[in-house]
Design a protein around this motif. Sequence first.
Motif, PDB file in Angstrom:
ATOM      1  N   ALA A 203       1.839   0.023 -13.688  1.00  0.00           N
ATOM      2  CA  ALA A 203       1.176  -1.359 -13.058  1.00  0.00           C
ATOM      3  C   ALA A 203       1.462  -1.172 -11.666  1.00  0.00           C
ATOM      4  O   ALA A 203       0.734  -1.614 -10.890  1.00  0.00           O
ATOM      5  N   GLU A 204       2.719  -0.837 -11.250  1.00  0.00           N
ATOM      6  CA  GLU A 204       3.286  -0.837 -10.003  1.00  0.00           C
ATOM      7  C   GLU A 204       2.526   0.325  -8.953  1.00  0.00           C
ATOM      8  O   GLU A 204       2.311   0.145  -8.065  1.00  0.00           O
ATOM      9  N   PHE A 205       2.397   1.420  -9.746  1.00  0.00           N
ATOM     10  CA  PHE A 205       1.453   2.384  -9.193  1.00  0.00           C
ATOM     11  C   PHE A 205       0.268   2.249  -8.781  1.00  0.00           C
ATOM     12  O   PHE A 205      -0.458   2.169  -7.723  1.00  0.00           O
ATOM     13  N   ALA A 206      -0.523   1.600  -9.888  1.00  0.00           N
ATOM     14  CA  ALA A 206      -1.828   1.243  -9.404  1.00  0.00           C
ATOM     15  C   ALA A 206      -2.040   0.208  -8.826  1.00  0.00           C
ATOM     16  O   ALA A 206      -2.926  -0.035  -7.888  1.00  0.00           O
ATOM     17  N   GLY A 207      -1.261  -0.821  -8.806  1.00  0.00           N
ATOM     18  CA  GLY A 207      -1.317  -2.102  -8.112  1.00  0.00           C
ATOM     19  C   GLY A 207      -1.018  -1.784  -6.411  1.00  0.00           C
ATOM     20  O   GLY A 207      -1.657  -2.331  -5.440  1.00  0.00           O
ATOM     21  N   THR A 208       0.030  -1.020  -6.293  1.00  0.00           N
ATOM     22  CA  THR A 208       0.186  -0.489  -4.940  1.00  0.00           C
ATOM     23  C   THR A 208      -0.922   0.199  -4.361  1.00  0.00           C
ATOM     24  O   THR A 208      -1.349   0.055  -3.302  1.00  0.00           O
ATOM     25  N   ALA A 209      -1.549   1.088  -5.253  1.00  0.00           N
ATOM     26  CA  ALA A 209      -2.451   2.018  -4.999  1.00  0.00           C
ATOM     27  C   ALA A 209      -3.869   1.278  -4.258  1.00  0.00           C
ATOM     28  O   ALA A 209      -4.301   1.479  -3.513  1.00  0.00           O
ATOM     29  N   LEU A 210      -4.019   0.195  -5.239  1.00  0.00           N
ATOM     30  CA  LEU A 210      -5.169  -0.657  -4.889  1.00  0.00           C
ATOM     31  C   LEU A 210      -5.026  -1.601  -3.675  1.00  0.00           C
ATOM     32  O   LEU A 210      -6.022  -1.765  -2.917  1.00  0.00           O
ATOM     33  N   LEU A 211      -3.799  -1.842  -3.537  1.00  0.00           N
ATOM     34  CA  LEU A 211      -3.295  -2.595  -2.387  1.00  0.00           C
ATOM     35  C   LEU A 211      -3.738  -1.851  -1.074  1.00  0.00           C
ATOM     36  O   LEU A 211      -4.219  -2.420  -0.102  1.00  0.00           O
ATOM     37  N   VAL A 212      -3.116  -0.716  -1.142  1.00  0.00           N
ATOM     38  CA  VAL A 212      -3.285   0.207  -0.016  1.00  0.00           C
ATOM     39  C   VAL A 212      -4.900   0.569   0.321  1.00  0.00           C
ATOM     40  O   VAL A 212      -5.337   0.611   1.590  1.00  0.00           O
ATOM     41  N   THR A 213      -5.514   1.029  -0.685  1.00  0.00           N
ATOM     42  CA  THR A 213      -6.897   1.122  -0.687  1.00  0.00           C
ATOM     43  C   THR A 213      -7.713  -0.119  -0.033  1.00  0.00           C
ATOM     44  O   THR A 213      -8.689  -0.102   0.708  1.00  0.00           O
TER      45      THR A 213
END
Length: 238
Positions: free
Chosen positions: A12-22
Amino acid sequence: MHPIALWRRLLAEFAGTALLVTAVVGSGIMAATLSPDDVGLQLLENSVATAFALGALILTFGPVSGAHFNPVVSAADWFLGRRTRTGLTGTDLAGYAAAQTAGAIAGSILANLMFDLAPVTFSTKERTAGHLWLGEVVATAGLLLLIFALARSGRAAVAPAAVGGYIGAAYWFTSSTSFANPAVTVGRAFTDTFAGIAPASVAGFVVAQVVGLFLGIGLLLALYPTAVQSVPTERLSS
């Protein structure tokens, strides 16, 4: 023991941070494309998209990992909860920071690819100056104070809107445009676009964010020495 498996929280932290930076990088690229001659309008477009995306991502991933998306938030959660065992463990903290940083880099790569750019284009945008570092101290301290003040006063439910609103506003009232996040800072070095930061400038921003971490914790403990009700801070986000 945390009721949710660590691997699920790290995902969740990986996906959430990835989408935030995207969202940060992608909206910056789109803003520069649509408003090439107006930097103020570009910043407005970038900040609005980021604020809305952040609120949505907190709602999506918060029930799984707390939706920190930020190593300084995770570090504060560990520090403030270590005595009562309501925060992250040391192992959790290391895993969160690694997942967040990897996610941030992946998010920049994804944004680059979506806009038909090379997967990795290291930024050439220098952001090295004392007033920018001061802006990062202010942005980070204010973010942490907001998140954990909400937790300690029993108002965690408003975190998605409050945190998104704070970051959107901090784009404008801080000289640094409010990175306020070591993982996101590292990730934004991987794109030579509107939201980028030169790799040589990353260390200064991260040091300033760590200073903001200590300042934010100090202000929190002075203003909210105890929780009004028991609300695990890792249920909040950033």
